[in-house]
Scaffold this active site. Structure first.
Site, PDB file in Angstrom:
ATOM      1  N   GLU A   1      -2.961  -1.372   2.604  1.00 47.07           N
ATOM      2  CA  GLU A   1      -3.279  -0.410   3.732  1.00 47.07           C
ATOM      3  C   GLU A   1      -4.596   0.295   3.125  1.00 47.07           C
ATOM      4  O   GLU A   1      -4.954   0.861   1.982  1.00 47.07           O
ATOM      5  CB  GLU A   1      -2.187   0.699   3.463  1.00 47.07           C
ATOM      6  CG  GLU A   1      -2.610   2.118   3.300  1.00 47.07           C
ATOM      7  CD  GLU A   1      -1.204   2.991   3.194  1.00 47.07           C
ATOM      8  OE1 GLU A   1      -0.205   2.654   2.475  1.00 47.07           O
ATOM      9  OE2 GLU A   1      -1.230   4.087   3.596  1.00 47.07           O
TER      10      GLU A   1
ATOM     11  N   ASP B   1       1.221   2.708   0.022  1.00 50.62           N
ATOM     12  CA  ASP B   1       1.394   3.734  -0.898  1.00 50.62           C
ATOM     13  C   ASP B   1       2.910   4.297  -0.819  1.00 50.62           C
ATOM     14  O   ASP B   1       3.522   3.925   0.048  1.00 50.62           O
ATOM     15  CB  ASP B   1       0.252   4.845  -0.489  1.00 50.62           C
ATOM     16  CG  ASP B   1      -0.981   4.413  -0.783  1.00 50.62           C
ATOM     17  OD1 ASP B   1      -1.142   3.685  -1.414  1.00 50.62           O
ATOM     18  OD2 ASP B   1      -1.685   5.162   0.007  1.00 50.62           O
TER      19      ASP B   1
ATOM     20  N   ASP C   1       4.347   6.811  -0.182  1.00 54.26           N
ATOM     21  CA  ASP C   1       4.408   8.119   0.573  1.00 54.26           C
ATOM     22  C   ASP C   1       4.812   7.575   1.768  1.00 54.26           C
ATOM     23  O   ASP C   1       5.064   6.701   2.291  1.00 54.26           O
ATOM     24  CB  ASP C   1       3.091   8.881   0.378  1.00 54.26           C
ATOM     25  CG  ASP C   1       1.698   8.208   1.105  1.00 54.26           C
ATOM     26  OD1 ASP C   1       1.963   7.232   1.748  1.00 54.26           O
ATOM     27  OD2 ASP C   1       0.649   8.554   0.838  1.00 54.26           O
TER      28      ASP C   1
ATOM     29  N   ASP D   1       3.421   7.941   4.663  1.00 53.35           N
ATOM     30  CA  ASP D   1       2.225   7.164   5.683  1.00 53.35           C
ATOM     31  C   ASP D   1       2.697   5.561   5.315  1.00 53.35           C
ATOM     32  O   ASP D   1       2.699   4.731   5.975  1.00 53.35           O
ATOM     33  CB  ASP D   1       0.923   7.570   5.254  1.00 53.35           C
ATOM     34  CG  ASP D   1       0.283   8.454   6.294  1.00 53.35           C
ATOM     35  OD1 ASP D   1       1.190   8.960   7.209  1.00 53.35           O
ATOM     36  OD2 ASP D   1      -0.798   9.217   5.966  1.00 53.35           O
TER      37      ASP D   1
END
Ligand code: 0RA
Length: 647
Positions: free
Chosen positions: A433, A507, A509, A511
């Protein structure tokens, strides 16, 4: 052990030795799947007792010591002495391969295929088994170790009369060497829920009493009990969708000894079909004659109605089966006296007689139902006609794509950092990403066999987009050309695939989780076989780096961090904790060492065991209805807990 058992022992060894020698032949594998089959086998025996009408409650406990207990309130396994073997029926069932069926006594021995191997197989592959039978106002207990009886049947009077059977067993770590004997909560409850739906009225309680999973000192206890059976199953699968008709269409009947049960409901906001087949309570992932019968009768019946109700003109062609099934959720469950399971995984029903039986039974009921409920018939037909037109439009869009050869001849995307190897079997691609993580990954990788494809921001939500738009989207085009995928809906050609490991690296998280879901949805909807054939992986980057003196440690979960700091370090240790907020924060060498180096990394292969559940998750996460999606994300946060990510 008494001396009278020595003769039996030899017999027992002869009986069960092949099972210990080649466990895979009996339970499929000695990995997680085989391990869980042991539990299913024991539960199936109790379910059979329930189907015979003698048992109403089954309790499954995961015990703190790693053993499992399955208890039912049935008649209890018979304990009378068999005249020829001189052993109790209980001991015979436990120590002789395929001895279970002899005591079936009419009705269905519903298990088959992957299970149905008999409880003796569980006995053979367990460090120990303890069976307790309550019947004839007595309690009977016998213990076995690695298949061999180590006690005689011990009998005590029962103060409070009850009947039933309780089987406790601990899988043998000598057999399940590579992946161990830890049971997975989601896998077990998934199967138990399925069994409760398939066998209306049976109540199954599941308790997870393992110490490490105790939350707030409360064990996890769940009860599964559905009087509506597969009708409730369909309602459950459709609970976040908009039904096209309120009432779930339900058919049940029996012909030539084959029992057929089906439940159907179409939804307005679903564009794929979701058909679940079962034969003798076994999920038939690869379909078979029962599903062929269902599809054939749906296509024929609905086309007949379409003409009857003037939805199709004489000169117009029939609606395709896939048009008619668009938005349909259906469960079909058949009970076949002598099931044949085909294919490599034995998950395809082969009995040819079933096709016609399903076809005729469902045809009669469906024709009558639609005749009485013309509004429902019209709604289904209108949706099918819409689907037919949309499919025509999509086909034209695909033809355009094909003519322009956008996909076949287009150059590899500019942002792809390809690997040197041209051998797909050894090549991997990391989909990352953003450009920053992409930069670290490009520097950290082994360029011989690792390619990096950075995606900019969120990729298009394929769930809500039609084919024409999909091919125009730059990120998706990059994915399709980089991977060597063909056109959606075409037969998957794995020889065109440029990498045999497609690794999603986002990641840790919210997102990152969203992008991962978008990518998984893309693979699942665009080219499902990529997922089914195990090409898709998820990278597991660390969440923390802990430094203490000259040593450093990476932790991949909160639990690992707590364990390290509380249990591995001395009480007054000095250390620092760094939390990685994104992959871009990591040094290229760190990323290599922790996440990309095959010698030291963990990759999870994406396995979608339960297609129905996966379908529902993707519909929630990607569909139009915001409320269930919010609820889902709040409940499960960033982990896609319901999907079975195995190894
Ligand atoms: C054969 C005959 C009878 C009961 C069972 C098997 C039985 C097996 C299992 C395995 C787990 N739970 C079970 N419950 C029952 C009935 C014999 C009789 O009483 O007539």
């Amino acid at each position: 052990m008494t001396s009278s058992y020595s003769a039996d022992q030899i017999q027992v060894l002869e009986g069960l030795e092949p099972v210990r020698k080649r466990p895979g032949m009996y339970i499929g594998s000695t990995g997680p799947r085989g391990l869980h089959h042991l539990v299913y086998e024991v539960i199936d025996n109790s379910v059979d007792e329930a189907l015979a009408g003698h048992c109403s409650h089954i309790e499954v406990d995961l015990n703190a010591d790693g053993s499992v207990t399955v208890t039912d309130d049935g008649r209890g396994i018979p304990i009378d002495i068999h005249p020829t073997t001189g052993k109790s029926a209980l001991e015979t069932v436990m120590t002789v391969l395929h001895a279970g069926g002899k005591f079936g006594g009419g009705g269905y021995k519903v298990s088959g295929g992957l299970h149905g191997v008999g409880i003796s197989v569980v006995n053979a592959l367990s460090e120990w088994v303890e069976v307790t039978v309550w019947r004839d106002k007595q309690e009977h207990i016998q213990r076995f170790e690695r298949g061999i009886p180590v006690t005689e049947l011990q009998v005590k009077p029962l103060k409070v009369p009850r009947t039933g059977t309780s089987v406790s067993f601990k899988p043998d770590t000598q057999i399940f060497i590579t992946t161990g004997i830890e049971f997975d909560y989601t896998t077990l409850t998934g199967r138990i829920r399925e069994l409760a739906y398939l066998n209306a009225g049976v109540r199954i309680t599941f308790s997870d009493l393992r110490l490490e999973l105790l939350k707030n000192n409360e064990p996890r206890v769940e009860t599964y009990h559905y009087n509506g059976g597969i009708k409730e199953y369909v309602a459950y699968m459709n609970r976040d969708k908009q039904p096209l008709h309120e009432e779930i269409i339900y058919v049940s009947g029996e012909r030539n000894g084959v029992q057929v049960e089906a439940a159907l409901q179409w939804c307005t906001d679903a564009f794929t079909d979701n058909l679940l087949g079962f034969a003798n309570n076994i999920r038939t992932i690869d379909g078979g004659t029962h599903l062929e019968g269902l599809k054939a009768v749906l296509t024929r019946t609905m086309n007949t109605f379409a003409r009857k109700r003037n939805k199709l003109k004489d000169n117009e062609p029939n609606l395709g089966g896939e048009n008619i099934r668009e938005g349909l959720t259906a469960v079909i469950s058949v009970k076949v006296p002598d099931p044949e399971f085909e294919g490599q995984t034995k998950t395809k029903l082969g009995n040819t007689e079933v096709r016609g039986i399903v076809d005729s039974l469902i045809g009669e009921v469906l024709t009558e139902y639609l005749g009485f409920n013309t509004a429902v018939a019209d709604a289904i037909l209108d949706k099918a006609i819409q689907a037919f037109r949309a499919a025509e439009a999509a086909r034209r869009a695909r033809d355009l794509v094909r003519r322009k050869s956008v996909l076949e001849s287009s150059p590899l995307p500019g942002k792809l950092a390809d690997c040197s190897s041209r051998d797909p079997a050894e090549s991997e691609i990391f989909i990352v990403e953003g450009d920053s993580a992409g930069g670290s990954a490009k520097q950290g990788r082994d360029r011989q066999f690792q390619a990096i494809l950075p995606l900019r921001g969120k990729i298009l939500n394929i769930e809500k987009t039609d084919d024409a738009k999909i091919y125009k989207n730059a990120e998706i085009q990059a994915l399709i050309t980089a991977l060597g995928l063909g056109i959606r809906g075409d037969e998957f050609d794995s020889t065109q695939l440029r990498y045999h490991r497609i690794v999603i690296m986002t990641d840790a998280d919210v997102d990152g989780a969203h992008i991962r879901t978008l990518l998984l949805t893309f693979f699942y909807r665009y080219q499902r076989s990529l997922v089914d054939q195990g090409y898709i992986y998820i990278a597991c980057p660390p969440l923390y780096k802990v430094e203490r003196g000259r040593n450093h440690y990476y932790c991949y979960s909160e639990r690992e961090l707590t364990n390290l700091v509380q249990n591995e370090f001395p009480a007054n240790a000095n250390y620092t904790i760094q939390r990685f907020k994104g992959l871009g924060e990591m040094m290229p060498t760190q990323l290599w060492e922790t996440t990309m180096n095959p010698q030291s990394r963990t990759l999870k292969r994406v396995e979608i065991e339960d297609a129905a559940e996966a379908d529902r998750i993707f519909t929630i996460l990607m569909g139009d209805r915001v409320a269930p999606r919010r609820e889902f994300i709040e409940t499960y946060g960033s982990k896609l807990d319901l999907m079975d990510l195995d190894i």
